[in-house]
Design a protein around this motif. Structure first.
Motif, PDB file in Angstrom:
ATOM      1  N   VAL A  56      24.471   2.317  -3.115  1.00 30.84           N
ATOM      2  CA  VAL A  56      23.500   3.250  -2.541  1.00 30.84           C
ATOM      3  C   VAL A  56      22.196   3.113  -3.319  1.00 30.84           C
ATOM      4  O   VAL A  56      22.198   3.122  -4.552  1.00 30.84           O
ATOM      5  CB  VAL A  56      24.021   4.701  -2.620  1.00 30.84           C
ATOM      6  CG1 VAL A  56      22.951   5.673  -2.155  1.00 30.84           C
ATOM      7  CG2 VAL A  56      25.283   4.852  -1.788  1.00 30.84           C
ATOM      8  N   ILE A  57      21.101   2.950  -2.592  1.00 32.41           N
ATOM      9  CA  ILE A  57      19.788   2.856  -3.229  1.00 32.41           C
ATOM     10  C   ILE A  57      18.835   3.867  -2.601  1.00 32.41           C
ATOM     11  O   ILE A  57      19.117   4.443  -1.539  1.00 32.41           O
ATOM     12  CB  ILE A  57      19.172   1.440  -3.114  1.00 32.41           C
ATOM     13  CG1 ILE A  57      18.924   1.051  -1.649  1.00 32.41           C
ATOM     14  CG2 ILE A  57      20.025   0.413  -3.829  1.00 32.41           C
ATOM     15  CD1 ILE A  57      18.112  -0.217  -1.472  1.00 32.41           C
ATOM     16  N   TYR A  58      17.727   4.060  -3.274  1.00 30.73           N
ATOM     17  CA  TYR A  58      16.607   4.851  -2.771  1.00 30.73           C
ATOM     18  C   TYR A  58      15.420   3.899  -2.762  1.00 30.73           C
ATOM     19  O   TYR A  58      15.250   3.109  -3.683  1.00 30.73           O
ATOM     20  CB  TYR A  58      16.334   6.045  -3.687  1.00 30.73           C
ATOM     21  CG  TYR A  58      17.511   6.979  -3.756  1.00 30.73           C
ATOM     22  CD1 TYR A  58      17.573   8.100  -2.948  1.00 30.73           C
ATOM     23  CD2 TYR A  58      18.577   6.723  -4.619  1.00 30.73           C
ATOM     24  CE1 TYR A  58      18.677   8.953  -2.995  1.00 30.73           C
ATOM     25  CE2 TYR A  58      19.673   7.564  -4.672  1.00 30.73           C
ATOM     26  CZ  TYR A  58      19.721   8.676  -3.858  1.00 30.73           C
ATOM     27  OH  TYR A  58      20.808   9.502  -3.905  1.00 30.73           O
ATOM     28  N   VAL A  59      14.616   3.955  -1.718  1.00 32.41           N
ATOM     29  CA  VAL A  59      13.507   3.012  -1.579  1.00 32.41           C
ATOM     30  C   VAL A  59      12.187   3.728  -1.865  1.00 32.41           C
ATOM     31  O   VAL A  59      11.872   4.737  -1.238  1.00 32.41           O
ATOM     32  CB  VAL A  59      13.490   2.386  -0.169  1.00 32.41           C
ATOM     33  CG1 VAL A  59      12.323   1.419  -0.030  1.00 32.41           C
ATOM     34  CG2 VAL A  59      14.811   1.689   0.118  1.00 32.41           C
ATOM     35  N   LYS A  60      11.454   3.183  -2.830  1.00 34.95           N
ATOM     36  CA  LYS A  60      10.144   3.733  -3.184  1.00 34.95           C
ATOM     37  C   LYS A  60       9.069   2.918  -2.484  1.00 34.95           C
ATOM     38  O   LYS A  60       9.048   1.691  -2.571  1.00 34.95           O
ATOM     39  CB  LYS A  60       9.944   3.670  -4.690  1.00 34.95           C
ATOM     40  CG  LYS A  60       8.612   4.236  -5.163  1.00 34.95           C
ATOM     41  CD  LYS A  60       8.517   4.146  -6.678  1.00 34.95           C
ATOM     42  CE  LYS A  60       7.242   4.761  -7.205  1.00 34.95           C
ATOM     43  NZ  LYS A  60       7.206   4.690  -8.679  1.00 34.95           N
ATOM     44  N   ALA A  61       8.182   3.607  -1.791  1.00 38.41           N
ATOM     45  CA  ALA A  61       7.047   2.961  -1.137  1.00 38.41           C
ATOM     46  C   ALA A  61       5.790   3.308  -1.923  1.00 38.41           C
ATOM     47  O   ALA A  61       5.592   4.467  -2.309  1.00 38.41           O
ATOM     48  CB  ALA A  61       6.911   3.443   0.299  1.00 38.41           C
ATOM     49  N   ALA A  79       1.374   2.213  -2.517  1.00 38.18           N
ATOM     50  CA  ALA A  79       0.161   1.492  -2.149  1.00 38.18           C
ATOM     51  C   ALA A  79      -0.956   2.022  -3.043  1.00 38.18           C
ATOM     52  O   ALA A  79      -1.000   3.227  -3.349  1.00 38.18           O
ATOM     53  CB  ALA A  79      -0.188   1.710  -0.677  1.00 38.18           C
ATOM     54  N   THR A  80      -1.831   1.160  -3.477  1.00 31.40           N
ATOM     55  CA  THR A  80      -2.932   1.554  -4.357  1.00 31.40           C
ATOM     56  C   THR A  80      -3.769   2.648  -3.701  1.00 31.40           C
ATOM     57  O   THR A  80      -4.161   2.531  -2.538  1.00 31.40           O
ATOM     58  CB  THR A  80      -3.813   0.329  -4.671  1.00 31.40           C
ATOM     59  OG1 THR A  80      -2.995  -0.661  -5.302  1.00 31.40           O
ATOM     60  CG2 THR A  80      -4.961   0.699  -5.591  1.00 31.40           C
ATOM     61  N   GLY A  81      -3.983   3.732  -4.448  1.00 37.13           N
ATOM     62  CA  GLY A  81      -4.801   4.832  -3.946  1.00 37.13           C
ATOM     63  C   GLY A  81      -4.015   5.908  -3.215  1.00 37.13           C
ATOM     64  O   GLY A  81      -4.594   6.906  -2.778  1.00 37.13           O
ATOM     65  N   TYR A  82      -2.699   5.742  -3.100  1.00 37.65           N
ATOM     66  CA  TYR A  82      -1.851   6.706  -2.400  1.00 37.65           C
ATOM     67  C   TYR A  82      -0.758   7.212  -3.341  1.00 37.65           C
ATOM     68  O   TYR A  82      -0.379   6.537  -4.293  1.00 37.65           O
ATOM     69  CB  TYR A  82      -1.171   6.062  -1.182  1.00 37.65           C
ATOM     70  CG  TYR A  82      -2.139   5.627  -0.111  1.00 37.65           C
ATOM     71  CD1 TYR A  82      -2.502   6.476   0.924  1.00 37.65           C
ATOM     72  CD2 TYR A  82      -2.713   4.353  -0.144  1.00 37.65           C
ATOM     73  CE1 TYR A  82      -3.402   6.080   1.889  1.00 37.65           C
ATOM     74  CE2 TYR A  82      -3.613   3.947   0.822  1.00 37.65           C
ATOM     75  CZ  TYR A  82      -3.953   4.814   1.845  1.00 37.65           C
ATOM     76  OH  TYR A  82      -4.845   4.423   2.802  1.00 37.65           O
ATOM     77  N   THR A  83      -0.227   8.383  -3.041  1.00 33.49           N
ATOM     78  CA  THR A  83       0.912   8.905  -3.787  1.00 33.49           C
ATOM     79  C   THR A  83       2.164   8.181  -3.321  1.00 33.49           C
ATOM     80  O   THR A  83       2.414   8.072  -2.119  1.00 33.49           O
ATOM     81  CB  THR A  83       1.063  10.428  -3.537  1.00 33.49           C
ATOM     82  OG1 THR A  83      -0.144  11.075  -3.942  1.00 33.49           O
ATOM     83  CG2 THR A  83       2.236  10.992  -4.309  1.00 33.49           C
ATOM     84  N   SER A  84       2.952   7.680  -4.256  1.00 36.69           N
ATOM     85  CA  SER A  84       4.206   6.986  -3.911  1.00 36.69           C
ATOM     86  C   SER A  84       5.206   7.977  -3.336  1.00 36.69           C
ATOM     87  O   SER A  84       5.143   9.168  -3.619  1.00 36.69           O
ATOM     88  CB  SER A  84       4.805   6.324  -5.143  1.00 36.69           C
ATOM     89  OG  SER A  84       3.927   5.360  -5.646  1.00 36.69           O
ATOM     90  N   ALA A  85       6.160   7.452  -2.571  1.00 38.55           N
ATOM     91  CA  ALA A  85       7.210   8.287  -1.993  1.00 38.55           C
ATOM     92  C   ALA A  85       8.558   7.602  -2.173  1.00 38.55           C
ATOM     93  O   ALA A  85       8.648   6.373  -2.148  1.00 38.55           O
ATOM     94  CB  ALA A  85       6.936   8.524  -0.514  1.00 38.55           C
TER      95      ALA A  85
END
Length: 84
Positions: A61-66, A68-74
């Motif tokens: 089981v994994i969790y995926v972090k998204a 992008a420069t200038g944005y808050t990660s999720a």
């Protein structure tokens, strides 16, 4: 898998073309790395980055972090990986 680039009002930014990167983690806070995904970086179109074939080669089981420069990660909800 898709990632939406959103503004402070939580609306998709239709002009966003930023590069989005996704990475796997072992915990729901996305701090304990689970290695890398293939095809893990792509440019957004109209505020949406689409990942057609992200691949993780270890079953768990994994969790995926998204991010992008200038944005808050999720960090995503749990995803069960079953390699083929």
């Amino acid at each position: 898998m898709t990632v939406q680039l959103r503004d402070a009002a939580d609306a998709v930014i239709p002009t966003a073309t930023d590069t989005v990167t996704i990475d796997p983690f072992l915990d729901s806070s996305c701090t304990n790395s689970a290695g890398t995904l293939t095809s893990n970086s792509t440019a957004a179109a109209a505020g949406v980055a689409s990942f057609a074939t992200p691949n993780h080669t270890v079953a768990h089981v994994i969790y995926v972090k998204a991010s992008a420069t200038g944005y808050t990660s999720a960090c995503s909800n749990a995803v069960t990986v079953t390699p083929t």
